[in-house]
Design a protein around this motif. Structure first.
Motif, PDB file in Angstrom:
ATOM      1  N   GLY A 415      37.106  -8.706  67.335  1.00 20.34           N
ATOM      2  CA  GLY A 415      37.845  -9.640  66.486  1.00 20.34           C
ATOM      3  C   GLY A 415      38.160 -10.959  67.127  1.00 20.34           C
ATOM      4  N   GLU A 416      38.331 -10.999  68.414  1.00 19.86           N
ATOM      5  CA  GLU A 416      38.560 -12.255  69.127  1.00 19.86           C
ATOM      6  C   GLU A 416      38.294 -11.998  70.607  1.00 19.86           C
ATOM      7  OE1 GLU A 416      42.763 -13.364  69.427  1.00 19.86           O
ATOM      8  OE2 GLU A 416      43.272 -11.492  68.449  1.00 19.86           O
ATOM      9  N   PRO A 417      38.170 -13.052  71.380  1.00 17.76           N
ATOM     10  CA  PRO A 417      37.931 -12.812  72.803  1.00 17.76           C
ATOM     11  C   PRO A 417      39.150 -12.115  73.411  1.00 17.76           C
ATOM     12  CG  PRO A 417      37.536 -15.128  72.213  1.00 17.76           C
ATOM     13  CD  PRO A 417      38.217 -14.486  71.049  1.00 17.76           C
ATOM     14  N   ASP A 439      33.062  -4.418  74.133  1.00 18.21           N
ATOM     15  CA  ASP A 439      33.658  -5.615  73.534  1.00 18.21           C
ATOM     16  C   ASP A 439      32.627  -6.101  72.524  1.00 18.21           C
ATOM     17  OD1 ASP A 439      34.499  -8.176  72.912  1.00 18.21           O
ATOM     18  OD2 ASP A 439      35.084  -8.669  74.974  1.00 18.21           O
ATOM     19  N   THR A 440      32.886  -5.846  71.259  1.00 19.49           N
ATOM     20  CA  THR A 440      31.876  -6.097  70.231  1.00 19.49           C
ATOM     21  C   THR A 440      32.147  -7.416  69.526  1.00 19.49           C
ATOM     22  OG1 THR A 440      33.153  -4.842  68.598  1.00 19.49           O
ATOM     23  CG2 THR A 440      31.508  -3.639  69.864  1.00 19.49           C
ATOM     24  N   TRP A 441      31.189  -8.310  69.627  1.00 17.13           N
ATOM     25  CA  TRP A 441      31.316  -9.620  69.002  1.00 17.13           C
ATOM     26  C   TRP A 441      30.446  -9.672  67.756  1.00 17.13           C
ATOM     27  CZ3 TRP A 441      27.191 -13.353  68.899  1.00 17.13           C
ATOM     28  CH2 TRP A 441      27.556 -14.544  68.239  1.00 17.13           C
ATOM     29  N   TRP A 442      31.047 -10.013  66.652  1.00 19.80           N
ATOM     30  CA  TRP A 442      30.310 -10.149  65.380  1.00 19.80           C
ATOM     31  C   TRP A 442      31.222 -10.746  64.338  1.00 19.80           C
ATOM     32  CZ3 TRP A 442      31.051  -6.284  61.182  1.00 19.80           C
ATOM     33  CH2 TRP A 442      32.043  -5.341  61.483  1.00 19.80           C
ATOM     34  N   GLN A 443      30.733 -10.826  63.100  1.00 21.42           N
ATOM     35  CA  GLN A 443      31.464 -11.504  62.030  1.00 21.42           C
ATOM     36  C   GLN A 443      31.277 -10.782  60.697  1.00 21.42           C
ATOM     37  OE1 GLN A 443      28.844 -14.963  62.509  1.00 21.42           O
ATOM     38  NE2 GLN A 443      30.642 -16.093  63.204  1.00 21.42           N
ATOM     39  N   THR A 444      32.184 -11.089  59.773  1.00 16.03           N
ATOM     40  CA  THR A 444      32.095 -10.544  58.413  1.00 16.03           C
ATOM     41  C   THR A 444      30.671 -10.673  57.872  1.00 16.03           C
ATOM     42  OG1 THR A 444      34.369 -11.213  58.020  1.00 16.03           O
ATOM     43  CG2 THR A 444      33.024 -10.825  56.064  1.00 16.03           C
ATOM     44  N   ASP A 540      30.501 -20.074  66.504  1.00 14.32           N
ATOM     45  CA  ASP A 540      31.284 -19.799  67.710  1.00 14.32           C
ATOM     46  C   ASP A 540      30.703 -20.565  68.892  1.00 14.32           C
ATOM     47  OD1 ASP A 540      33.060 -18.080  66.530  1.00 14.32           O
ATOM     48  OD2 ASP A 540      32.086 -16.252  67.224  1.00 14.32           O
ATOM     49  N   ARG A 555      35.963 -20.084  68.011  1.00 15.26           N
ATOM     50  CA  ARG A 555      35.302 -20.912  67.017  1.00 15.26           C
ATOM     51  C   ARG A 555      35.045 -22.309  67.589  1.00 15.26           C
ATOM     52  NH1 ARG A 555      32.849 -18.507  63.588  1.00 15.26           N
ATOM     53  NH2 ARG A 555      33.020 -20.206  62.094  1.00 15.26           N
ATOM     54  N   LYS A 649      45.469 -12.303  63.495  1.00 18.61           N
ATOM     55  CA  LYS A 649      44.987 -13.471  64.231  1.00 18.61           C
ATOM     56  C   LYS A 649      46.061 -14.560  64.230  1.00 18.61           C
ATOM     57  CE  LYS A 649      40.185 -12.438  63.630  1.00 18.61           C
ATOM     58  NZ  LYS A 649      38.826 -12.734  63.316  1.00 18.61           N
TER      59      LYS A 649
HETATM   60  C1  WTA Z   1      35.681 -13.809  66.552  1.00 20.64           C
HETATM   61  C2  WTA Z   1      35.381  -9.710  62.737  1.00 20.64           C
HETATM   62  C3  WTA Z   1      35.191 -12.843  70.828  1.00 20.64           C
HETATM   63  C4  WTA Z   1      34.562 -14.843  66.530  1.00 20.64           C
HETATM   64  C5  WTA Z   1      34.364  -8.625  63.116  1.00 20.64           C
HETATM   65  C6  WTA Z   1      33.905 -14.584  65.195  1.00 20.64           C
HETATM   66  C7  WTA Z   1      35.189 -12.412  68.585  1.00 20.64           C
HETATM   67  C8  WTA Z   1      35.064 -14.220  64.321  1.00 20.64           C
HETATM   68  C9  WTA Z   1      34.860 -11.057  68.827  1.00 20.64           C
HETATM   69  C10 WTA Z   1      34.667 -13.360  63.153  1.00 20.64           C
HETATM   70  C11 WTA Z   1      34.733 -10.627  70.200  1.00 20.64           C
HETATM   71  C12 WTA Z   1      34.976 -11.392  66.682  1.00 20.64           C
HETATM   72  N1  WTA Z   1      34.905 -11.572  71.143  1.00 20.64           N
HETATM   73  N2  WTA Z   1      35.354 -13.290  69.586  1.00 20.64           N
HETATM   74  N3  WTA Z   1      34.471  -9.385  70.535  1.00 20.64           N
HETATM   75  N4  WTA Z   1      34.739 -10.452  67.623  1.00 20.64           N
HETATM   76  N5  WTA Z   1      35.269 -12.568  67.246  1.00 20.64           N
HETATM   77  O1  WTA Z   1      34.688 -12.463  60.278  1.00 20.64           O
HETATM   78  O2  WTA Z   1      35.124 -16.128  66.586  1.00 20.64           O
HETATM   79  O3  WTA Z   1      36.947 -11.426  60.839  1.00 20.64           O
HETATM   80  O4  WTA Z   1      33.197 -15.693  64.703  1.00 20.64           O
HETATM   81  O5  WTA Z   1      34.813 -10.575  61.817  1.00 20.64           O
HETATM   82  O6  WTA Z   1      35.971 -13.530  65.184  1.00 20.64           O
HETATM   83  O7  WTA Z   1      35.784 -12.809  62.507  1.00 20.64           O
HETATM   84  P1  WTA Z   1      35.593 -11.836  61.279  1.00 20.64           P
END
Ligand code: WTA
Length: 695
Positions: A415-417, A439-444, A540, A555, A649
């Motif tokens: 969800g965030e760093p 630590d999973t980075w992704w988006q909606t 990002d 972002r 957030k």
């Molecule tokens: C941020 C949530 C760093 C990022 C799944 C992204 C993260 C936005 C990470 C999407 C992570 C999500 N490390 N930043 N592990 N995971 N983000 O759409 O900026 O609610 O673009 O999806 O959250 O947020 P969303």
């Protein structure tokens, strides 16, 4: 000037200056933490060749491996159809049903296994363990009810449900019929729900009478009345409101039912007792659901997710990255109203026949031990949450996890760093030094993970998401479209070079916006039908270390430019957390005549610590030590809490308005704690006191 002026390239070489196109990175590298042997011995994915199998060379055929984890009515003939680029179609020709894959196919062997553990917030209420057989029965009867209303494949239905088992039951009932569900986070207002009803064109709203949150039984149905009234103003008529009862047999809202419009689901279902509805075989590319996400402009974007591609992707990543086995007890604390809950509470885990925990309430209510009691009682062994929750749990009870007997094999942050300090608490205290963390980075928009380590194959590195997951090939571009290479110690705009099955298909009803927001930036040829010409812009900022791990800085819009240095807000915030007393921090830019922008720092403290000018000074110094004098905040504001969205957030936009002396902080409708705004405004904009610290 006494100083001789250096050339730009000399400055870059010294690392003291960066071009506008790149963001300076001052963060120190962190050490590695290997996964333990016990974890590796049981892991789903231990073959290092997986990266080769999913390399660009083997793209797109590699994703057959994920498609084959599912049951198809008709097997697909074309893995990737790019003829309508950048609206990519996966597994074309295939026919599939998501409800069948998440329930029916498990019955032969596992009908008696728990699919969902529903944990009500009040500890006086019993946990409901719903088996796959019971899911089957309830989903079928609900599908029969929906069908009786005339709903059919392709129709949209808006759900405004809290964290209860009825939510996935309703989602899967829709999926059984091919009806597109659009779940609006339960914490959102009636107005926010209405906007999404209008955009999606839903005639039916499914809600609940009430639910528990932080000790209160909240009236939820009242929001439905607002939603319907507001939707009407937008020319969208909702003719049916279906209301689940939090306590079956009893109506727990003080809002009356509107005759002919509102129906109690629990009563209606009696008419469909014993009904079984054959799952509708849907084309792989038929939309499964919409998930709204906010953009920079007001209008929310409905991310349209497909059936076959999405389900294949969340199933594959749940297996490889979440390491879910059927015998695991898996608890993802996210809300199903967000994409994380859709992908990694409902569709991914249930497709793998997992037991998934759904918790109604607040993890720190009634006390700091609540989450850990749930983990202990249900023997949860996979735990999934967001940095904001981790910081919250650390804030209220840093020593609490030790008091309970639970053992996680695997944990996720999303969800965030995550600041390395917080990561380390998560690792040592929650994971007890044994759990593998991803630590999973992704988006909606993405459906599933983009970057993460594969837990048994790669060591963890605090604060870094890791490399692209199998089949995801990120690339960092600077403003001019040049690649920023690994180890350059520079950040840029992280993009994904290739499409993948979990990627959203379009913005509901707005293909132009889809192309503009996500692809226009680095697309070389707008008429191209070749996926290579359509890198996906995530929005990002990130950097890549020599080891190939990506570190997400937040972002692109969150970057602060101080005297020509672009500083990632996240690294400043992370530096503040090095100070032991600090629980949370947020940095916002304040206009400055000389420097352009200067950072203002907001912090909240762990319980037991009090604000003082000395402490503010110490925090300010920490930023200077960790990052450099350029990062020295103009002010350190010690506040009792941060303004936060319902998903946790921090709303930096609100803090930025306050810091820049604005009286209007903009829309605070989605804030979880709007009262904090006035308090912070008084502190920042009110008359200065001795205890305030000016940096
Ligand atoms: C941020 C949530 C760093 C990022 C799944 C992204 C993260 C936005 C990470 C999407 C992570 C999500 N490390 N930043 N592990 N995971 N983000 O759409 O900026 O609610 O673009 O999806 O959250 O947020 P969303």
């Amino acid at each position: 000037m006494a100083e001789t002026k250096k050339t730009q390239s000399e400055l870059i070489k010294e690392g003291v200056e960066t071009s506008e196109a790149q963001i300076a990175v001052h963060w120190q590298e962190e050490g590695y933490y290997p996964p333990n042997a016990q974890f590796i011995a049981q892991a789903n994915m231990t073959d290092p060749k997986v990266y080769e199998r999913f390399s660009l060379k083997n793209f797109p055929n590699c994703f057959k491996e994920y498609a084959d984890m599912l049951d198809w009515y008709e097997y697909w003939h074309t893995i990737l159809d790019t003829s309508d680029a950048p609206c990519f179609k996966w597994f074309v020709g295939g026919k599939i049903n998501a409800s069948y894959n998440c329930i029916d196919r498990h019955l032969a062997k596992n009908k008696n296994k728990t699919a969902i553990h529903f944990v009500p917030e009040p500890e006086t209420e019993r946990v409901d363990h719903i088996t796959y057989q019971e899911m089957y029965v309830r989903v079928n009867e609900m599908a029969a009810l929906l069908q009786s209303l005339g709903l059919k494949a392709g129709d949209r239905v808006t759900l405004h449900l809290p964290m209860v088992a009825e939510l996935p039951i309703t989602m899967l009932a829709c999926a059984r019929l091919g009806v597109i569900h659009s779940e609006v986070f339960g914490g959102f207002s009636g107005k926010a729900c209405a906007d999404r009803i209008v955009d999606s064109g839903s005639h039916v709203l499914i809600t609940m009478d009430a639910y528990y949150r932080a000790g209160k039984l909240l009236d939820h149905k009242e929001k439905a009345d607002i939603a319907v009234a507001e939707a009407k103003k937008g020319d969208q008529v909702v003719d049916k409101v279906l209301v689940w009862q939090r306590y079956p047999g009893k109506y727990s809202s003080s809002t009356p039912l509107v005759k002919g419009r509102d129906f109690i689901v629990n009563d209606e279902l009696k008419k469909f007792y014993g009904k079984r509805i054959d799952p509708v075989p849907m084309p792989a590319e038929a939309p499964l659901f919409l998930m709204y996400t906010s953009g920079t402009t007001g209008k929310p974007k409905g991310a349209q997710h497909s059936t076959g591609g999405y389900l294949a992707y969340v199933t594959g990543t749940s297996k490889f990255i979440q390491d879910i086995h059927p015998e695991d007890v898996y608890w993802c604390m996210a809300d199903i109203g967000w994409i994380t809950g859709h992908s990694y509470i409902v569709y991914g885990p249930l497709s793998l026949c997992a037991s998934s925990v759904i918790f109604e309430g607040v993890p720190t209510y009634p006390d700091a031990g609540r989450a850990w009691r749930i983990a202990q009682d249900l023997a949860v062994n996979i735990f999934h949450t967001a940095p904001t929750t981790i910081r919250g749990l650390r804030k209220v009870g840093p020593d609490e996890p030790k008091k309970y007997d639970f053992n996680f094999k695997h944990m996720t942050t999303v969800g965030e760093p995550i600041e390395p300090e917080v990561w380390k608490w998560y690792y040592h205290e929650v994971g007890k030094g044994e759990a593998a963390i991803v630590d999973t980075w992704w988006q909606t928009e993405n459906g599933g993970f983009l970057c993460s380590t594969i837990p048994a194959l790669k060591p963890m590195k605090p604060g870094s998401a890791g490399p692209g997951v199998p089949g995801i090939h990120p690339i960092i571009f600077d403003e001019d479209g040049n690649e920023v290479k690994a180890g350059a110690n520079k950040a840029g705009n992280i993009c994904i070079q290739n499409p993948w099955p979990g990627q959203f298909q379009t913005i509901w009803g707005d293909r132009d916006r889809f192309v503009k927001v996500y692809f226009e930036r680095y697309c070389k040829d707008k008429n191209s039908k070749d996926w290579r010409d359509w890198p996906y812009l995530t929005g990002d900022a990130a950097m890549q270390a020599n080891d190939g791990y990506y570190r997400i800085l937040g972002r692109i819009d969150d970057v602060i430019n101080v005297s020509g240095h672009r500083l990632g807000t996240k690294e400043l915030e992370s530096a503040a957390l090095v100070v032991n007393e600090v629980a949370e921090s947020a940095v916002v830019p304040v206009s400055d005549e000389i420097k352009g922008k200067v950072p203002d720092l907001y912090v909240s403290l762990k319980p037991g610590f009090l604000p003082s000018p000395e402490l503010a000074k110490k925090i300010s110094n920490a930023l200077v030590t960790e990052i450099g004098p350029i990062a020295k905040p103009s002010h350190v504001w010690i506040v009792s809490d941060m303004p936060k969205t319902r998903s946790g957030k921090i709303m930096r936009r609100v803090l930025a308005a306050i810091s820049n002396n604005k009286q209007d902080v903009g829309d605070v409708m989605t804030l979880a704690n709007p009262e904090i705004v006035t308090e912070i405004m008084q502190l920042v904009q009110g008359p200065k006191k001795d205890s305030d610290y000016v940096g």
